[in-house]
Design a protein around this motif. Structure first.
Motif, PDB file in Angstrom:
ATOM      1  N   TRP A 128       0.871  -1.188   0.000  1.00 53.25           N
ATOM      2  CA  TRP A 128       0.000   0.000   0.000  1.00 53.25           C
ATOM      3  C   TRP A 128       0.896   1.223   0.000  1.00 53.25           C
ATOM      4  O   TRP A 128       1.920   1.267   0.686  1.00 53.25           O
ATOM      5  N   GLN A 129       0.519   2.219  -0.802  1.00 48.01           N
ATOM      6  CA  GLN A 129       1.291   3.462  -0.827  1.00 48.01           C
ATOM      7  C   GLN A 129       0.393   4.598  -1.303  1.00 48.01           C
ATOM      8  O   GLN A 129      -0.266   4.479  -2.342  1.00 48.01           O
ATOM      9  N   CYS A 130       0.366   5.683  -0.547  1.00 52.14           N
ATOM     10  CA  CYS A 130      -0.355   6.868  -1.017  1.00 52.14           C
ATOM     11  C   CYS A 130       0.622   7.769  -1.765  1.00 52.14           C
ATOM     12  O   CYS A 130       1.839   7.640  -1.641  1.00 52.14           O
ATOM     13  N   MET A 131       0.070   8.678  -2.557  1.00 58.17           N
ATOM     14  CA  MET A 131       0.869   9.632  -3.314  1.00 58.17           C
ATOM     15  C   MET A 131       0.605  11.013  -2.725  1.00 58.17           C
ATOM     16  O   MET A 131      -0.056  11.853  -3.326  1.00 58.17           O
ATOM     17  N   ASP A 132       1.144  11.227  -1.534  1.00 58.26           N
ATOM     18  CA  ASP A 132       0.843  12.441  -0.788  1.00 58.26           C
ATOM     19  C   ASP A 132       1.823  13.564  -1.075  1.00 58.26           C
ATOM     20  O   ASP A 132       1.461  14.742  -1.014  1.00 58.26           O
ATOM     21  N   THR A 133       3.071  13.215  -1.377  1.00 58.09           N
ATOM     22  CA  THR A 133       4.112  14.212  -1.585  1.00 58.09           C
ATOM     23  C   THR A 133       4.849  13.928  -2.896  1.00 58.09           C
ATOM     24  O   THR A 133       4.658  12.878  -3.527  1.00 58.09           O
ATOM     25  N   PHE A 134       5.707  14.856  -3.273  1.00 68.75           N
ATOM     26  CA  PHE A 134       6.500  14.656  -4.489  1.00 68.75           C
ATOM     27  C   PHE A 134       7.436  13.464  -4.326  1.00 68.75           C
ATOM     28  O   PHE A 134       7.701  12.740  -5.293  1.00 68.75           O
ATOM     29  N   ARG A 135       7.895  13.237  -3.130  1.00 71.10           N
ATOM     30  CA  ARG A 135       8.726  12.061  -2.868  1.00 71.10           C
ATOM     31  C   ARG A 135       7.933  10.777  -3.117  1.00 71.10           C
ATOM     32  O   ARG A 135       8.447   9.824  -3.709  1.00 71.10           O
ATOM     33  N   ASP A 136       6.682  10.732  -2.654  1.00 67.35           N
ATOM     34  CA  ASP A 136       5.822   9.569  -2.899  1.00 67.35           C
ATOM     35  C   ASP A 136       5.621   9.360  -4.396  1.00 67.35           C
ATOM     36  O   ASP A 136       5.638   8.229  -4.895  1.00 67.35           O
ATOM     37  N   TYR A 137       5.380  10.462  -5.091  1.00 65.58           N
ATOM     38  CA  TYR A 137       5.174  10.395  -6.541  1.00 65.58           C
ATOM     39  C   TYR A 137       6.383   9.773  -7.239  1.00 65.58           C
ATOM     40  O   TYR A 137       6.245   8.873  -8.070  1.00 65.58           O
ATOM     41  N   ASN A 138       7.559  10.243  -6.900  1.00 66.32           N
ATOM     42  CA  ASN A 138       8.770   9.691  -7.517  1.00 66.32           C
ATOM     43  C   ASN A 138       8.971   8.223  -7.160  1.00 66.32           C
ATOM     44  O   ASN A 138       9.420   7.420  -7.987  1.00 66.32           O
ATOM     45  N   TYR A 139       8.620   7.861  -5.934  1.00 59.46           N
ATOM     46  CA  TYR A 139       8.734   6.465  -5.490  1.00 59.46           C
ATOM     47  C   TYR A 139       7.844   5.558  -6.338  1.00 59.46           C
ATOM     48  O   TYR A 139       8.282   4.509  -6.835  1.00 59.46           O
ATOM     49  N   LEU A 140       6.586   5.962  -6.523  1.00 59.68           N
ATOM     50  CA  LEU A 140       5.663   5.156  -7.324  1.00 59.68           C
ATOM     51  C   LEU A 140       6.077   5.139  -8.797  1.00 59.68           C
ATOM     52  O   LEU A 140       5.991   4.102  -9.464  1.00 59.68           O
ATOM     53  N   LYS A 141       6.511   6.275  -9.294  1.00 58.79           N
ATOM     54  CA  LYS A 141       6.945   6.348 -10.694  1.00 58.79           C
ATOM     55  C   LYS A 141       8.140   5.426 -10.936  1.00 58.79           C
ATOM     56  O   LYS A 141       8.181   4.710 -11.937  1.00 58.79           O
ATOM     57  N   ASP A 142       9.078   5.419 -10.003  1.00 58.57           N
ATOM     58  CA  ASP A 142      10.243   4.545 -10.145  1.00 58.57           C
ATOM     59  C   ASP A 142       9.834   3.070 -10.106  1.00 58.57           C
ATOM     60  O   ASP A 142      10.366   2.244 -10.862  1.00 58.57           O
ATOM     61  N   MET A 143       8.878   2.738  -9.244  1.00 56.13           N
ATOM     62  CA  MET A 143       8.412   1.352  -9.166  1.00 56.13           C
ATOM     63  C   MET A 143       7.733   0.938 -10.470  1.00 56.13           C
ATOM     64  O   MET A 143       7.911  -0.179 -10.952  1.00 56.13           O
ATOM     65  N   TRP A 144       6.943   1.858 -11.047  1.00 56.12           N
ATOM     66  CA  TRP A 144       6.268   1.552 -12.309  1.00 56.12           C
ATOM     67  C   TRP A 144       7.283   1.307 -13.416  1.00 56.12           C
ATOM     68  O   TRP A 144       7.124   0.400 -14.235  1.00 56.12           O
ATOM     69  N   GLU A 145       8.323   2.096 -13.425  1.00 57.44           N
ATOM     70  CA  GLU A 145       9.315   1.992 -14.496  1.00 57.44           C
ATOM     71  C   GLU A 145      10.174   0.736 -14.391  1.00 57.44           C
ATOM     72  O   GLU A 145      10.826   0.343 -15.362  1.00 57.44           O
ATOM     73  N   THR A 146      10.155   0.080 -13.235  1.00 63.78           N
ATOM     74  CA  THR A 146      10.869  -1.195 -13.120  1.00 63.78           C
ATOM     75  C   THR A 146      10.166  -2.299 -13.903  1.00 63.78           C
ATOM     76  O   THR A 146      10.760  -3.336 -14.186  1.00 63.78           O
ATOM     77  N   GLY A 147       8.873  -2.082 -14.210  1.00 67.65           N
ATOM     78  CA  GLY A 147       8.119  -3.069 -14.976  1.00 67.65           C
ATOM     79  C   GLY A 147       7.326  -4.046 -14.135  1.00 67.65           C
ATOM     80  O   GLY A 147       6.581  -4.867 -14.685  1.00 67.65           O
ATOM     81  N   SER A 148       7.421  -3.980 -12.815  1.00 60.33           N
ATOM     82  CA  SER A 148       6.670  -4.919 -11.966  1.00 60.33           C
ATOM     83  C   SER A 148       6.131  -4.227 -10.722  1.00 60.33           C
ATOM     84  O   SER A 148       6.432  -4.631  -9.594  1.00 60.33           O
ATOM     85  N   PRO A 149       5.345  -3.167 -10.895  1.00 56.82           N
ATOM     86  CA  PRO A 149       4.761  -2.496  -9.726  1.00 56.82           C
ATOM     87  C   PRO A 149       3.786  -3.432  -9.013  1.00 56.82           C
ATOM     88  O   PRO A 149       2.943  -4.063  -9.667  1.00 56.82           O
ATOM     89  N   PRO A 150       3.862  -3.555  -7.707  1.00 55.60           N
ATOM     90  CA  PRO A 150       3.061  -4.565  -7.008  1.00 55.60           C
ATOM     91  C   PRO A 150       1.564  -4.336  -7.052  1.00 55.60           C
ATOM     92  O   PRO A 150       0.791  -5.276  -6.827  1.00 55.60           O
ATOM     93  N   TRP A 151       1.116  -3.110  -7.303  1.00 50.64           N
ATOM     94  CA  TRP A 151      -0.327  -2.854  -7.350  1.00 50.64           C
ATOM     95  C   TRP A 151      -0.928  -3.136  -8.730  1.00 50.64           C
ATOM     96  O   TRP A 151      -2.143  -3.096  -8.881  1.00 50.64           O
ATOM     97  N   LYS A 152      -0.131  -3.426  -9.736  1.00 48.18           N
ATOM     98  CA  LYS A 152      -0.658  -3.681 -11.067  1.00 48.18           C
ATOM     99  C   LYS A 152      -1.169  -5.114 -11.155  1.00 48.18           C
ATOM    100  O   LYS A 152      -0.454  -6.049 -11.514  1.00 48.18           O
ATOM    101  N   LEU A 153      -2.434  -5.283 -10.797  1.00 48.83           N
ATOM    102  CA  LEU A 153      -3.056  -6.595 -10.779  1.00 48.83           C
ATOM    103  C   LEU A 153      -3.705  -6.955 -12.107  1.00 48.83           C
ATOM    104  O   LEU A 153      -3.964  -8.120 -12.390  1.00 48.83           O
ATOM    105  N   TRP A 154      -4.001  -5.949 -12.917  1.00 45.15           N
ATOM    106  CA  TRP A 154      -4.726  -6.151 -14.166  1.00 45.15           C
ATOM    107  C   TRP A 154      -3.772  -6.535 -15.288  1.00 45.15           C
ATOM    108  O   TRP A 154      -2.565  -6.324 -15.226  1.00 45.15           O
ATOM    109  N   GLN A 155      -4.359  -7.089 -16.354  1.00 43.74           N
ATOM    110  CA  GLN A 155      -3.609  -7.422 -17.565  1.00 43.74           C
ATOM    111  C   GLN A 155      -3.868  -6.358 -18.608  1.00 43.74           C
ATOM    112  O   GLN A 155      -5.006  -5.924 -18.814  1.00 43.74           O
ATOM    113  N   ASP A 156      -2.840  -5.921 -19.322  1.00 38.68           N
ATOM    114  CA  ASP A 156      -3.013  -4.932 -20.383  1.00 38.68           C
ATOM    115  C   ASP A 156      -3.707  -5.577 -21.587  1.00 38.68           C
ATOM    116  O   ASP A 156      -3.576  -6.778 -21.801  1.00 38.68           O
TER     117      ASP A 156
END
Length: 261
Positions: free
Chosen positions: A233-261
């Motif tokens: 679980w992660q909220c996007m409350d600050t710019f630091r949070d935003y960068n954290y989530l963006k970096d996780m997404w760019e790794t290709g395996s963000p843990p919250w991505k449960l859906w299939q494209d």
């Protein structure tokens, strides 16, 4: 069951991104964080949404109104203005219904929720914020809620610590752990389930804050239970949070991505 999403706040602690757009429209991987949240619900079968709009809400309305054009190829006849879409994701969004409700520029969270009562049908509804992503199993949350029979359920999470943790005896540091994977006490991660009678705890005044008197009264009445979520679980409350989530997404395996494209 309707999913109500609070996405009307100004996001002042994320001003680098929210000066020109609502917080829910800040993009992670070229997709608004709001869509990440909605896709998680849809993955579990919940595709009817009520969006509580406020600050720059017109941008959210425009996004969904023009969604088909923004996300698909299309052919346009410039003379007749006839448009033929060539959908790439028609099945993915089959059954989605979204109500976009202007709940006021300065309204607090409780007032926003109260103002969409007329759009919520059925005995139960879900509620969350437009800035928190998780790998929560929504169906397990709902089963827990139905099992205890009370008015409300809140998802409790223990976020990772951002700081080094000291174990101290007198003035001696016994151990030091840099940013442990666990935090301290559980906090509200949003992701609520309520019986519709919870609306009786709310009022329409701008100053009605969901997290204050309404939930405090619900807890005092013994009508609020917690579903413990030990996953991501992660909220996007600050710019630091935003960068954290963006970096996780760019790794290709963000843990919250449960859906299939």
């Amino acid at each position: 069951m309707k999913v109500v999403i609070l996405c009307g706040g100004q996001g002042t602690r994320l001003r680098e991104e929210t000066e020109f757009k609502p917080k829910a429209m800040v993009e992670i991987g070229q997709m608004p964080v709001l869509m990440h949240i909605m896709k998680c619900y849809a993955h579990h079968g919940y595709k009817e949404f009520v969006l509580c709009l406020g600050y720059k809400g017109q941008q959210i309305k425009d996004y969904f109104y023009r969604y088909e054009m923004l996300t698909n190829d299309f052919t346009i006849d410039l003379h007749s203005k006839e448009i033929t879409f060539h959908p790439r994701n028609a099945l993915q969004y089959e059954g989605w219904k979204i109500t976009l409700a202007d709940t006021g520029l300065n309204a607090m969270t409780g007032a926003r929720l109260k103002r969409v009562e007329k759009y919520v049908s059925g005995d139960l509804f879900m509620l969350t914020y437009g800035d928190g992503v998780t790998d929560l199993n929504i169906n397990e949350l709902i089963s827990f809620h139905k099992g205890h029979g009370k008015i409300g359920t809140v998802t409790g999470v223990v976020p990772p610590s951002r700081y080094g943790e000291l174990l101290i005896e007198h003035d001696r540091v016994v151990s030091f752990m840099e940013k442990p994977d666990y935090g301290g006490s559980a906090i509200s991660g949003g992701y609520f389930v309520f019986k519709k009678e919870f609306f009786d705890y709310l009022h329409d005044d701008d100053g009605c804050v969901l997290e204050k008197l309404p939930l405090e009264r619900l807890a005092k009445d013994g009508q609020l239970r917690v579903f413990h979520h030990k996953g991501f679980w992660q909220c996007m409350d600050t710019f630091r949070d935003y960068n954290y989530l963006k970096d996780m997404w760019e790794t290709g395996s963000p843990p919250w991505k449960l859906w299939q494209d």
